[in-house]
Design a protein around this motif. Sequence first.
Motif, PDB file in Angstrom:
ATOM      1  N   UNK A 166       0.828  -1.150  -0.010  1.00 46.97           N
ATOM      2  CA  UNK A 166       0.301  -0.123  -0.026  1.00 46.97           C
ATOM      3  C   UNK A 166       0.581   1.286   0.039  1.00 46.97           C
ATOM      4  N   UNK A 167       1.962   1.135   0.782  1.00 47.98           N
ATOM      5  CA  UNK A 167       2.811   2.551   0.787  1.00 47.98           C
ATOM      6  C   UNK A 167       3.449   2.493  -0.322  1.00 47.98           C
ATOM      7  N   UNK A 168       3.873   1.513  -0.793  1.00 47.46           N
ATOM      8  CA  UNK A 168       4.817   1.517  -2.267  1.00 47.46           C
ATOM      9  C   UNK A 168       3.915   2.413  -3.359  1.00 47.46           C
ATOM     10  N   UNK A 169       2.689   1.983  -3.218  1.00 48.51           N
ATOM     11  CA  UNK A 169       1.620   2.621  -4.125  1.00 48.51           C
ATOM     12  C   UNK A 169       1.328   4.179  -3.803  1.00 48.51           C
ATOM     13  N   UNK A 170       1.791   4.348  -2.619  1.00 50.66           N
ATOM     14  CA  UNK A 170       1.514   5.917  -2.303  1.00 50.66           C
ATOM     15  C   UNK A 170      -0.190   6.018  -1.857  1.00 50.66           C
ATOM     16  N   UNK A 171      -0.681   4.946  -1.327  1.00 50.14           N
ATOM     17  CA  UNK A 171      -2.146   4.857  -1.093  1.00 50.14           C
ATOM     18  C   UNK A 171      -2.270   5.059   0.483  1.00 50.14           C
ATOM     19  N   UNK A 172      -3.326   5.748   0.662  1.00 55.04           N
ATOM     20  CA  UNK A 172      -3.586   5.876   2.182  1.00 55.04           C
ATOM     21  C   UNK A 172      -4.395   4.720   2.401  1.00 55.04           C
TER      22      UNK A 172
END
Length: 151
Positions: free
Chosen positions: A15-21
């Motif tokens: 999720x963080x690698x995708x830049x998503x909250x």
Amino acid sequence: MTLQERFARNLKRCREELGWSQEQLGSMVGSDRTGISRLERKAGKITLQRAEALATAMEMDVRILLETPVTASLHRRPPGDQTSTAQIGAKVLELRTAEGVSQKTLAARVGIDRNLISRLEAPGENQLAPIELSTLEKLATALRVKPTDLL
């Protein structure tokens, strides 16, 4: 580290690698930020069905999130074939039969009711609740395979 813990850590990393909250991911799977936060903190139990929905929302194969050690890089792979309780049941039956183990013996190894093994292995059984990652892990351990080998 348990299968659920590995999944939770890899879920957060992906999720963080995708830049998503957490809120963004939650909205894609019918959850909220709190629900995603709870999953990432390994609070509560998660089903394989839920894990697969989360992975699919991130365009990732659930097997990657289940298998990849948390110290290794996540190699993105699009979702593969969806898993089903019927597929898992067929694989459990195949492995259990090859090992010459009864349902009762396997259930004792796993620490679950023998009737759950019976329902899992029954072709076309639709009354079985989704399998929790912890049960998948116990079945795999009892059958001496990786959890993803049952998918």
